[in-house]
Write an enzyme that holds these catalytic residues in place. Structure first.
Site: not given
Length: 334
Positions: A58-60
């Site tokens: 989900f990060y970036s």
């Protein structure tokens, strides 16, 4: 750098784990560093002997894994790294692009492997509890992923203790792979996981790998930083009298000890019962250096007491009730 076993496993991880939510692309969040700015920070962590790196798809929206994967593999061999990543949050607009269904987990782990350019993930973490998927489906899917060789160990993050215990119970009852770690939020301004979650983990021999030791930046001593001004989590979780009083207490004690507030806040988490490896985020190589220096701090019990005196209970922080949190007021120091 000190190394410890991850729970009851034989896997050795550094006492500090590099958190990577702020590496990827600022198109996702304004405080995220791009690849050019991220790489020196990541590689400085490896220089200090940090071998444990925590990511999430989900990060970036995937870019974070790509950036971190390239940076770490330029610096260290795959066998020297303990790479963790997570799945659960939406990676697209489709109905099966999120959650802990068998379909999404199989798709998500394969996508993470491609982005990381590796054949396996050391620790695969479910990023939350899926209220819409049977626990049996999730745990069987995770077991099958481990059996396939794509993942070595599994962990969980950000849920109620009863949910975590239920998932582990289902796995044990069926002879499937159990969780070896819990990644929960813990800092001087948020201690609710010490009531149920951490005692459960200690009793079961499960590693505790806390995130947000600086309370989303509140305890960093830099209230006007870009992260503090633009991260909605900081405001929704820590915009109350108690948190602000605790931040002021951390600043006072840190000044008396001659250290940075961020170092004292990090050491506070490392000294909590049951904590295995603490996630640290950094915007520069110098912040990595500061975090490593915090390992040498030895505050007195009276120093911690001055901080702890301001704490009052609050709601558990997780995605199932964050929109309905109850404001709290601090207790005057006695």
């Amino acid at each position: 750098m000190d190394y410890v076993n991850l729970g009851r496993t034989g896997l050795k991880v550094s006492r500090l784990c590099l958190g990577t939510m702020n590496f990827g692309t600022p198109a996702w969040r304004p405080w995220v560093l791009d690849e050019a700015a991220s790489t020196p920070v990541i590689q400085r962590a490896l220089d200090h002997g940090i071998n444990f790196v925590d990511m999430a798809d989900f990060y970036s929206i995937g870019v974070g894994e790509e950036v971190v994967g390239r940076a770490v593999l330029k610096k260290a061999s795959r066998e020297q790294l303990v790479l963790a990543t997570k799945a659960y949050y939406a990676m697209g607009s489709g109905p099966n692009d999120e959650g802990l269904s068998r379909k999404h987990l199989f798709d998500a782990v394969d996508a993470s492997l491609r982005r990381l350019q590796t054949d396996y993930i050391d620790l695969y973490v479910v990023h939350g509890f899926d209220m819409h998927t049977p626990v049996e489906e999730t745990m069987r899917a995770l077991h099958d992923i481990v059996c396939s060789g794509r993942v070595r160990y599994i962990g969980a993050s950000t849920m109620y203790a009863w949910q975590f215990a239920k998932m582990n119970h289902v796995a044990e009852r069926n002879g499937w792979t159990r969780f070896v770690s819990m990644q929960c939020q813990l800092n001087a301004a948020y201690r609710e996981e010490e009531r149920e979650m951490i005692p459960y983990c200690v009793d079961e021999g499960i590693a505790v790998t806390p995130f947000s030791p600086l309370a989303r930046g509140l305890l960093s001593g830099a209230p006007d930083s870009l992260r503090n001004r633009t991260d909605g989590f900081t405001r929704s979780f820590y915009d109350d009298d108690t948190s602000l009083d605790i931040a002021r207490a951390v600043n006072r004690v840190a000044q008396r000890l001659g250290v940075a507030p961020s170092q004292l806040a990090l050491r506070w988490v490392m000294d909590r019962a049951g904590v295995t490896s603490t996630l640290v985020g950094a915007d520069s190589p110098a912040q990595i250096d500061d975090a490593v220096r915090a390992m040498a701090l030895r505050p007195e019990a009276s120093d911690y007491a001055e901080i702890d005196a301001w704490y009052t209970p609050c709601d558990v922080i997780n995605d199932h009730r964050n929109a309905h949190r109850i404001p709290r007021r601090s207790i005057a120091m006695r």
